[in-house]
Design a protein around this motif. Structure first.
Motif, PDB file in Angstrom:
ATOM      1  N   TYR A 185       0.850  -1.186   0.000  1.00 57.33           N
ATOM      2  CA  TYR A 185       0.000   0.000   0.000  1.00 57.33           C
ATOM      3  C   TYR A 185       0.885   1.235   0.000  1.00 57.33           C
ATOM      4  O   TYR A 185       2.103   1.138   0.155  1.00 57.33           O
ATOM      5  CB  TYR A 185      -0.941   0.025   1.223  1.00 57.33           C
ATOM      6  N   ALA A 186       0.283   2.397  -0.171  1.00 59.27           N
ATOM      7  CA  ALA A 186       1.002   3.660  -0.098  1.00 59.27           C
ATOM      8  C   ALA A 186       0.462   4.450   1.084  1.00 59.27           C
ATOM      9  O   ALA A 186      -0.718   4.345   1.432  1.00 59.27           O
ATOM     10  CB  ALA A 186       0.813   4.465  -1.384  1.00 59.27           C
ATOM     11  N   ASN A 187       1.317   5.257   1.705  1.00 60.96           N
ATOM     12  CA  ASN A 187       0.858   6.117   2.790  1.00 60.96           C
ATOM     13  C   ASN A 187      -0.005   7.260   2.273  1.00 60.96           C
ATOM     14  O   ASN A 187      -0.881   7.751   2.972  1.00 60.96           O
ATOM     15  CB  ASN A 187       2.051   6.679   3.571  1.00 60.96           C
ATOM     16  N   ILE A 234     -15.469  -3.184  -0.443  1.00 54.91           N
ATOM     17  CA  ILE A 234     -14.350  -2.279  -0.746  1.00 54.91           C
ATOM     18  C   ILE A 234     -14.858  -1.097  -1.563  1.00 54.91           C
ATOM     19  O   ILE A 234     -15.584  -1.275  -2.538  1.00 54.91           O
ATOM     20  CB  ILE A 234     -13.222  -2.999  -1.521  1.00 54.91           C
ATOM     21  N   GLU A 235     -14.452   0.105  -1.150  1.00 52.69           N
ATOM     22  CA  GLU A 235     -14.694   1.332  -1.909  1.00 52.69           C
ATOM     23  C   GLU A 235     -13.399   1.702  -2.615  1.00 52.69           C
ATOM     24  O   GLU A 235     -12.320   1.587  -2.030  1.00 52.69           O
ATOM     25  CB  GLU A 235     -15.071   2.487  -0.988  1.00 52.69           C
ATOM     26  N   ALA A 236     -13.512   2.138  -3.853  1.00 48.86           N
ATOM     27  CA  ALA A 236     -12.326   2.550  -4.608  1.00 48.86           C
ATOM     28  C   ALA A 236     -12.488   3.993  -5.069  1.00 48.86           C
ATOM     29  O   ALA A 236     -13.585   4.428  -5.415  1.00 48.86           O
ATOM     30  CB  ALA A 236     -12.129   1.645  -5.832  1.00 48.86           C
ATOM     31  N   ALA A 271      -6.831   1.438   3.453  1.00 50.02           N
ATOM     32  CA  ALA A 271      -7.195   1.215   4.848  1.00 50.02           C
ATOM     33  C   ALA A 271      -8.037  -0.049   4.890  1.00 50.02           C
ATOM     34  O   ALA A 271      -8.827  -0.307   3.979  1.00 50.02           O
ATOM     35  CB  ALA A 271      -7.985   2.393   5.400  1.00 50.02           C
ATOM     36  N   VAL A 272      -7.843  -0.847   5.934  1.00 54.80           N
ATOM     37  CA  VAL A 272      -8.647  -2.044   6.153  1.00 54.80           C
ATOM     38  C   VAL A 272      -9.260  -1.910   7.540  1.00 54.80           C
ATOM     39  O   VAL A 272      -8.547  -1.711   8.525  1.00 54.80           O
ATOM     40  CB  VAL A 272      -7.801  -3.334   6.066  1.00 54.80           C
ATOM     41  N   VAL A 273     -10.583  -2.025   7.614  1.00 56.65           N
ATOM     42  CA  VAL A 273     -11.314  -1.847   8.857  1.00 56.65           C
ATOM     43  C   VAL A 273     -12.171  -3.080   9.108  1.00 56.65           C
ATOM     44  O   VAL A 273     -12.898  -3.522   8.209  1.00 56.65           O
ATOM     45  CB  VAL A 273     -12.231  -0.596   8.767  1.00 56.65           C
ATOM     46  N   LEU A 318      -8.103   2.618  -1.772  1.00 56.08           N
ATOM     47  CA  LEU A 318      -9.032   1.515  -1.512  1.00 56.08           C
ATOM     48  C   LEU A 318      -9.332   1.498  -0.017  1.00 56.08           C
ATOM     49  O   LEU A 318      -8.410   1.527   0.801  1.00 56.08           O
ATOM     50  CB  LEU A 318      -8.417   0.165  -1.901  1.00 56.08           C
ATOM     51  N   THR A 319     -10.598   1.463   0.324  1.00 60.05           N
ATOM     52  CA  THR A 319     -11.002   1.320   1.721  1.00 60.05           C
ATOM     53  C   THR A 319     -11.763   0.010   1.849  1.00 60.05           C
ATOM     54  O   THR A 319     -12.792  -0.177   1.201  1.00 60.05           O
ATOM     55  CB  THR A 319     -11.884   2.502   2.180  1.00 60.05           C
TER      56      THR A 319
END
Length: 130
Positions: A15-17, A122-124, A106-108, A73-74
């Motif tokens: 992932y990227a920050n 997942i939302e993109a 982010a992964v929640v 991506l969330t």
């Protein structure tokens, strides 16, 4: 697209920050691991993730966006242990659909999703550069 990485931080894996981009913005809703007929081909966590990735690619294509245009991506998952035990399969599915493009993520973990059979949503966000 510019990936944002503070100089003294450890480089993230997968992932990227942060990401900066300019262009036409494309947003998906929360997509899940069902097919075009709203049927779940599998109850397996990793297979639902793979189908969700395919669904993201299909929706983005409607706007002319490619996986390499994804900036964020969330993920919402119902089972952290299933996620962690499926990382190898998820990684293979990710590369199959998105290649080696790693946006901000982010992964929640959530207690449930609106569709009872869904294990991931997942939302993109994508930006088609001008």
């Amino acid at each position: 697209m510019e990936f944002l990485q503070p100089e003294n931080w450890v480089k993230p894996k997968g992932y990227a920050n942060g990401v900066a981009a300019q262009g036409r913005m494309v947003f998906t809703g929360g997509l899940i691991g069902w097919d075009e007929n709203e049927t779940f081909p599998s109850g397996d966590f990793a297979e639902q993730v793979h189908q969700t990735f395919k669904n993201i690619v299909a929706v983005l294509a409607e706007a002319g966006a490619k996986p390499s245009d994804i900036t964020r991506l969330t993920w919402y998952i119902t089972d952290k242990k299933a996620y962690l035990s499926s990382l190898k399969e998820i990684g293979a599915a990710y590369r199959d659909c998105f290649g080696r493009h790693f946006p901000a993520m982010a992964v929640v973990q959530v207690s449930a999703l609106m569709e009872d059979e869904a294990k991931v949503e997942i939302e993109a966000t994508a930006v088609i550069e001008e």
